[in-house]
Design a protein around this motif. Structure first.
Motif, PDB file in Angstrom:
ATOM      1  N   MET A 179       0.819  -1.209   0.000  1.00 54.13           N
ATOM      2  CA  MET A 179       0.000   0.000   0.000  1.00 54.13           C
ATOM      3  C   MET A 179       0.856   1.264   0.000  1.00 54.13           C
ATOM      4  O   MET A 179       0.410   2.316  -0.486  1.00 54.13           O
ATOM      5  N   ALA A 180       2.062   1.188   0.547  1.00 57.85           N
ATOM      6  CA  ALA A 180       2.939   2.369   0.601  1.00 57.85           C
ATOM      7  C   ALA A 180       4.375   1.929   0.376  1.00 57.85           C
ATOM      8  O   ALA A 180       5.202   1.962   1.287  1.00 57.85           O
ATOM      9  N   PRO A 181       4.718   1.495  -0.848  1.00 56.68           N
ATOM     10  CA  PRO A 181       6.056   0.940  -1.102  1.00 56.68           C
ATOM     11  C   PRO A 181       7.190   1.941  -0.923  1.00 56.68           C
ATOM     12  O   PRO A 181       8.321   1.548  -0.679  1.00 56.68           O
ATOM     13  N   GLY A 182       6.900   3.214  -1.026  1.00 58.50           N
ATOM     14  CA  GLY A 182       7.960   4.212  -0.906  1.00 58.50           C
ATOM     15  C   GLY A 182       8.310   4.574   0.519  1.00 58.50           C
ATOM     16  O   GLY A 182       9.320   5.238   0.760  1.00 58.50           O
ATOM     17  N   THR A 183       7.495   4.158   1.484  1.00 55.08           N
ATOM     18  CA  THR A 183       7.735   4.516   2.886  1.00 55.08           C
ATOM     19  C   THR A 183       7.544   3.287   3.771  1.00 55.08           C
ATOM     20  O   THR A 183       6.883   3.348   4.798  1.00 55.08           O
ATOM     21  N   VAL A 184       8.155   2.186   3.377  1.00 61.69           N
ATOM     22  CA  VAL A 184       7.935   0.922   4.080  1.00 61.69           C
ATOM     23  C   VAL A 184       8.378   0.997   5.544  1.00 61.69           C
ATOM     24  O   VAL A 184       7.691   0.503   6.441  1.00 61.69           O
ATOM     25  N   ALA A 185       9.537   1.606   5.802  1.00 60.33           N
ATOM     26  CA  ALA A 185      10.049   1.647   7.172  1.00 60.33           C
ATOM     27  C   ALA A 185       9.066   2.368   8.094  1.00 60.33           C
ATOM     28  O   ALA A 185       8.825   1.936   9.226  1.00 60.33           O
ATOM     29  N   VAL A 186       8.502   3.476   7.615  1.00 58.18           N
ATOM     30  CA  VAL A 186       7.542   4.218   8.422  1.00 58.18           C
ATOM     31  C   VAL A 186       6.280   3.394   8.628  1.00 58.18           C
ATOM     32  O   VAL A 186       5.731   3.324   9.737  1.00 58.18           O
ATOM     33  N   VAL A 187       5.814   2.753   7.575  1.00 53.92           N
ATOM     34  CA  VAL A 187       4.594   1.949   7.674  1.00 53.92           C
ATOM     35  C   VAL A 187       4.789   0.793   8.649  1.00 53.92           C
ATOM     36  O   VAL A 187       3.895   0.473   9.448  1.00 53.92           O
ATOM     37  N   MET A 188       5.957   0.144   8.618  1.00 52.93           N
ATOM     38  CA  MET A 188       6.208  -0.954   9.540  1.00 52.93           C
ATOM     39  C   MET A 188       6.289  -0.452  10.982  1.00 52.93           C
ATOM     40  O   MET A 188       5.871  -1.137  11.911  1.00 52.93           O
ATOM     41  N   ALA A 189       6.840   0.754  11.172  1.00 54.13           N
ATOM     42  CA  ALA A 189       6.855   1.332  12.516  1.00 54.13           C
ATOM     43  C   ALA A 189       5.435   1.630  12.985  1.00 54.13           C
ATOM     44  O   ALA A 189       5.082   1.398  14.152  1.00 54.13           O
ATOM     45  N   LEU A 190       4.611   2.150  12.072  1.00 52.13           N
ATOM     46  CA  LEU A 190       3.211   2.400  12.415  1.00 52.13           C
ATOM     47  C   LEU A 190       2.483   1.092  12.737  1.00 52.13           C
ATOM     48  O   LEU A 190       1.663   1.034  13.662  1.00 52.13           O
ATOM     49  N   ASN A 191       2.806   0.045  11.989  1.00 53.86           N
ATOM     50  CA  ASN A 191       2.166  -1.237  12.253  1.00 53.86           C
ATOM     51  C   ASN A 191       2.584  -1.788  13.611  1.00 53.86           C
ATOM     52  O   ASN A 191       1.767  -2.382  14.324  1.00 53.86           O
ATOM     53  N   ALA A 192       3.860  -1.610  13.955  1.00 52.29           N
ATOM     54  CA  ALA A 192       4.315  -2.046  15.278  1.00 52.29           C
ATOM     55  C   ALA A 192       3.546  -1.316  16.376  1.00 52.29           C
ATOM     56  O   ALA A 192       3.180  -1.904  17.406  1.00 52.29           O
ATOM     57  N   SER A 193       3.279  -0.028  16.160  1.00 49.33           N
ATOM     58  CA  SER A 193       2.489   0.734  17.129  1.00 49.33           C
ATOM     59  C   SER A 193       1.055   0.221  17.173  1.00 49.33           C
ATOM     60  O   SER A 193       0.449   0.115  18.247  1.00 49.33           O
ATOM     61  N   ALA A 194       0.496  -0.094  16.001  1.00 44.35           N
ATOM     62  CA  ALA A 194      -0.863  -0.626  15.951  1.00 44.35           C
ATOM     63  C   ALA A 194      -0.955  -1.951  16.686  1.00 44.35           C
ATOM     64  O   ALA A 194      -1.944  -2.235  17.380  1.00 44.35           O
TER      65      ALA A 194
END
Length: 408
Positions: free
Chosen positions: A332-347
């Motif tokens: 869904m957001a291939p250009g910002t994977v690191a941020v998305v994974m950090a957000l997922n960890a928070s979720a």
């Protein structure tokens, strides 16, 4: 970005990724070794068991708040160094916790460890997504996340066994394993840098409602899981009263999580992550309803067996959802994977905290522990439609991107 590491015939560089799996094992088991040792920690630090429990809560809360910030800040940096810095921070915090003479220092150690742990989880997942070709991504994520799944199987029994002498010894051992992983990462991981972008661009995922809704799926799954997992002893103890029984049952749950993780890792490479995740969520909902009916209608002897079936199947589903969910979010957001994974960890952290709270509230309102699977089913009954809505939203966005011609 560096070239890909040498790969096995399956396309996954296992000899490189093994060190990331050891790192995730280290951070994962750290969250479980204390679970069976809280009374010993309370007695040693001269605080109440309830206050000692905050050592676990503050780790989750710090991870949920700091993960997105640290992920966004460091996603433009060279990622091997980020991973090593995060793991080093985690080790330092864990050692401080292990040698702390007072509760306040132990609490500070948990905060430091959480800062390193939340960044490590996001950086490792983002690294794997960028290093491995998309057709092998599910298997690679499954392999690395297998370290965390193994920790769920071994954390409680390892803590109980090694903690017989001192609750501090398991934490020191965890730190030692972390040092081994740190050395392996430094020697074997190739440098990797994501495409350059501004901090504002890296924070852009926060402005995408579709992605936020996708992250809430993680929160829902973990909320449903921890509504029951947090109180598993209360649910299962009436028919499994011996202490060794709970150790065996928790090991079985962890092994089931590992199996679910391994299976879905392969399925994601063959089918779409959305399809795999849909099947898992449906299975979790059906299993929660099965558990609720078993607790309500089964005779005591049958209940003893059916409750184990419900718990193990829940472990398979809860362990199996991680890979397809992360693969879907990365797409869904291939250009910002690191941020998305950090957000997922928070979720995920938020879901775990909410699950414990929801289960606690349910028990204080008069529900018995056997009713908690029904509460989990209610959470999943909300999460599944949300997942389907995000999937439909994503398909609509993809179709618009393919055919951008104006109407009329």
């Amino acid at each position: 970005m560096s070239g890909p590491a040498s790969t096995s015939p399956t396309g996954v560089p296992y000899s490189t990724l093994i060190w990331l799996a050891v790192a995730t094992f280290t951070t994962g088991i750290d969250g479980y070794v204390l679970a069976g040792l809280l009374p010993d920690v309370a007695a040693d630090l001269d605080v109440t068991p309830a206050l000692t429990g905050q050592l676990v809560s503050v780790f989750a809360l710090t991870s949920a708040v700091a993960g997105p910030i640290l992920g966004a800040t460091t996603s433009g940096w060279e990622q091997r160094r980020v991973i090593m810095a995060a793991l080093s921070t985690f080790i330092v915090g864990n050692l401080l916790n292990a040698i702390a003479p007072t509760y306040s220092l132990a609490l500070g150690g948990r905060v430091i460890a959480a800062l390193g742990g939340c960044l490590l989880g996001a950086a490792v997942t983002g690294y794997v997504v960028h290093l491995v070709a998309e057709r092998h991504r599910g298997r690679a994520l499954s392999f690395v996340l297998g370290g965390w799944m193994t920790a769920t199987a071994l954390g409680v029994p390892v803590g109980l066994i090694l903690g017989q002498t001192s609750w501090r010894f398991p934490l020191i051992l965890v730190s030692a394993v972390g040092v081994i992983a740190l050395i392996g990462i430094g020697l074997r991981l190739p440098p990797l840098r994501y495409p350059s972008s501004t901090l504002a661009a890296r924070l852009k995922p926060l402005a995408q409602p579709r992605l936020v809704a996708g992250l809430l799926v993680s929160t829902g799954v973990l909320c449903a899981s921890y509504t029951c997992f947090t109180y598993a002893v209360l649910i299962l103890e009436p028919t499994h009263p011996a202490g060794w029984m709970m150790i065996v049952i928790m090991c079985a749950y962890g092994v089931a999580s590992m199996v679910g993780n391994a299976i879905t890792g392969r399925l994601v490479d063959r089918f779409s992550p959305v399809r795999v995740l849909t099947v898992i969520l449906c299975g979790l909902l059906v299993n929660a309803l099965f558990g609720a009916l078993a607790f309500e209608l089964a005779a005591p002897v049958a209940f003893a067996v059916l409750s184990l079936v419900w718990f193990v199947l829940a472990g398979i589903g809860n362990g199996g959802h991680a890979v397809p969910q992360q693969a879907r979010l990365a797409a869904m957001a291939p250009g910002t994977v690191a941020v998305v994974m950090a957000l997922n960890a928070s979720a995920v952290s938020l879901g775990g905290a909410l699950g414990g709270g929801v289960g606690g509230i349910a028990l204080t309102t008069g529900l018995v522990p056997g009713h908690l699977p029904l509460v989990a089913a209610a959470v999943l009954a909300i999460t599944l439609p949300l997942h389907l809505l995000v999937a439909r939203w994503s398909r609509a966005g993809s179709a618009a991107a393919i055919d951008p011609s104006p109407a009329g």
